[in-house]
Design a protein around this motif. Structure first.
Motif, mmCIF file in Angstrom:
data_model
loop_
_atom_site.group_PDB
_atom_site.id
_atom_site.type_symbol
_atom_site.label_atom_id
_atom_site.label_comp_id
_atom_site.label_asym_id
_atom_site.label_seq_id
_atom_site.Cartn_x
_atom_site.Cartn_y
_atom_site.Cartn_z
ATOM 1 N N LYS A 153 -12.179 3.776 8.765
ATOM 2 C CA LYS A 153 -12.567 3.904 7.363
ATOM 3 C C LYS A 153 -11.356 4.012 6.444
ATOM 4 C CE LYS A 153 -17.004 6.135 8.363
ATOM 5 N NZ LYS A 153 -17.859 7.343 8.142
ATOM 6 N N TYR A 154 -10.179 3.795 7.005
ATOM 7 C CA TYR A 154 -8.952 3.925 6.243
ATOM 8 C C TYR A 154 -8.070 2.696 6.433
ATOM 9 C CZ TYR A 154 -10.418 8.823 6.421
ATOM 10 O OH TYR A 154 -11.135 9.993 6.341
ATOM 11 N N ASN A 155 -7.077 2.574 5.551
ATOM 12 C CA ASN A 155 -6.015 1.571 5.672
ATOM 13 C C ASN A 155 -6.569 0.151 5.842
ATOM 14 O OD1 ASN A 155 -4.603 3.923 5.617
ATOM 15 N ND2 ASN A 155 -3.446 3.590 7.490
ATOM 16 N N TYR A 156 -7.428 -0.233 4.901
ATOM 17 C CA TYR A 156 -7.987 -1.584 4.919
ATOM 18 C C TYR A 156 -6.980 -2.633 4.474
ATOM 19 C CZ TYR A 156 -12.581 0.752 5.041
ATOM 20 O OH TYR A 156 -13.669 1.518 5.386
ATOM 21 N N ALA A 157 -5.973 -2.217 3.733
ATOM 22 C CA ALA A 157 -5.047 -3.155 3.105
ATOM 23 C C ALA A 157 -4.364 -4.061 4.125
ATOM 24 C CB ALA A 157 -3.995 -2.393 2.309
ATOM 25 N N GLN A 158 -4.243 -5.328 3.749
ATOM 26 C CA GLN A 158 -3.513 -6.302 4.548
ATOM 27 C C GLN A 158 -3.288 -7.529 3.663
ATOM 28 O OE1 GLN A 158 -6.371 -6.602 7.864
ATOM 29 N NE2 GLN A 158 -7.258 -8.422 6.933
ATOM 30 N N PRO A 159 -2.207 -8.275 3.880
ATOM 31 C CA PRO A 159 -1.155 -7.997 4.851
ATOM 32 C C PRO A 159 0.100 -7.340 4.274
ATOM 33 C CG PRO A 159 -1.024 -10.274 4.135
ATOM 34 C CD PRO A 159 -2.148 -9.643 3.358
ATOM 35 N N PHE A 160 0.187 -7.171 2.939
ATOM 36 C CA PHE A 160 1.470 -6.791 2.368
ATOM 37 C C PHE A 160 1.559 -5.338 1.890
ATOM 38 C CE2 PHE A 160 1.047 -11.426 1.580
ATOM 39 C CZ PHE A 160 2.084 -11.850 2.396
ATOM 40 N N PHE A 161 0.766 -4.982 0.895
ATOM 41 C CA PHE A 161 0.939 -3.697 0.228
ATOM 42 C C PHE A 161 -0.246 -2.764 0.486
ATOM 43 C CE2 PHE A 161 2.765 -7.093 -2.534
ATOM 44 C CZ PHE A 161 4.100 -6.847 -2.258
ATOM 45 N N SER A 162 -0.038 -1.495 0.185
ATOM 46 C CA SER A 162 -1.105 -0.500 0.364
ATOM 47 C C SER A 162 -1.665 -0.048 -0.978
ATOM 48 C CB SER A 162 -0.571 0.703 1.154
ATOM 49 O OG SER A 162 0.557 1.263 0.508
ATOM 50 N N ILE A 163 -1.489 -0.869 -2.010
ATOM 51 C CA ILE A 163 -1.852 -0.487 -3.382
ATOM 52 C C ILE A 163 -3.331 -0.133 -3.494
ATOM 53 C CG2 ILE A 163 -1.996 -1.279 -5.765
ATOM 54 C CD1 ILE A 163 0.382 -3.153 -5.127
ATOM 55 N N TRP A 164 -4.207 -1.016 -3.017
ATOM 56 C CA TRP A 164 -5.645 -0.788 -3.196
ATOM 57 C C TRP A 164 -6.127 0.411 -2.392
ATOM 58 C CZ3 TRP A 164 -7.903 -2.451 -7.263
ATOM 59 C CH2 TRP A 164 -7.509 -3.657 -7.848
ATOM 60 N N ASP A 165 -5.582 0.605 -1.207
ATOM 61 C CA ASP A 165 -5.932 1.801 -0.425
ATOM 62 C C ASP A 165 -5.631 3.062 -1.215
ATOM 63 O OD1 ASP A 165 -7.069 1.051 2.057
ATOM 64 O OD2 ASP A 165 -5.119 0.411 2.800
ATOM 65 N N LYS A 166 -4.478 3.091 -1.872
ATOM 66 C CA LYS A 166 -4.059 4.286 -2.609
ATOM 67 C C LYS A 166 -4.890 4.480 -3.867
ATOM 68 C CE LYS A 166 0.671 4.453 -0.862
ATOM 69 N NZ LYS A 166 2.115 4.345 -1.170
#
Length: 257
Positions: A219-232
């Protein structure tokens, strides 16, 4: 001027170069010695937890790449024919860099929301996205092991939208898609190697994505492949800690804020 100019068209390179790069880079990881001191999971865990065989993974990746190549070649032909002069003028290097950054952000946005929805929709997860999660312990060759529908929606369509929105040429797309492939393979390699530039530059890296592949981290860390912006921004980011195992290697552990 690029090394393939006069031999292969930019459109052909944009279609097939990412496939070649995928197998070369993933093959490099596959041919490395065991490197137990740098693995995020033991070889025993890989054998016991993964629910699909290597031959099946290879077949699945090849099927996805066939679909990708068909869509990419069609897209390149259509955009080339749409050019009024028929001659593609390559923009300056700064413009190309901006286009690549735009494409990275667009691809991340598309993949985050499609990926997250495939987890939240029980039907899609059970019948589509769960195929990718058969690799509980990821490895490089399995980076693009997906259900064909997911491959089409998440990767192929996401790549097409990134290409169109950024306005890049087919020549710039060769660089962008090869880079995206290398980053995706690296995120799934299962190794925390010293000096890996992706681990130094990107927060969204091998350990970050490894958390997502574990049962407690889906349920975490969906972001791919570059940045974690949307997760945060949307509360699905969870940091990790790397803990050295007694028997060698590291374990990426989920840390709640």
């Amino acid at each position: 001027m690029v090394f393939w100019e006069g031999y292969v068209s930019d459109e052909a390179m944009g279609t097939f170069a990412p496939i070649v790069v995928y197998w070369l880079y993933a093959g490099f990881y596959q041919l490395l010695p065991p490197l137990d001191n740098y693995r995020l999971h033991t070889r025993k865990e890989e054998e016991e937890k993964n629910l699909v065989s290597l031959p099946s993974v290879v077949k699945g990746v090849l099927l996805q790449q066939l679909i990708q190549a068909t869509v990419a070649h069609t897209l390149f032909l259509l955009t080339t024919k749409a050019s009024s002069s028929g001659i593609t003028v390559q923009p300056s290097l700064p413009v190309q860099l901006v286009q690549i950054v735009v494409a990275m952000l667009v691809m991340d946005t598309w993949q985050y929301f499609v990926h997250r929805y495939m987890h939240q929709n029980k039907f899609l997860y059970r019948h589509v996205h769960s195929q990718h999660h058969r690799l509980v312990v990821p490895y490089a060759i399995g980076a693009l092991y997906n259900h064909p529908l997911e491959g089409l929606l998440l990767d192929t369509l996401g790549g097409a939208i990134s290409f169109l929105v950024s306005g890049m040429t087919a020549r710039t797309a060769v660089m962008f898609f090869c880079f995206a492939v290398i980053k995706t393979v690296d995120d799934h390699c299962g190794l925390w190697l010293p000096g890996n530039v992706f681990h130094l530059v990107f927060q969204n890296n091998t350990a970050y994505h490894d958390i997502h592949h574990q049962l407690h981290g889906t349920k975490y860390n969906y972001a791919q492949p570059f940045f974690s912006i949307w997760d945060k921004l949307l509360g699905t980011h969870v940091p990790y800690s790397l803990v050295k195992r007694i028997e060698g290697g590291f374990e990426a552990r989920l840390m709640k804020d």
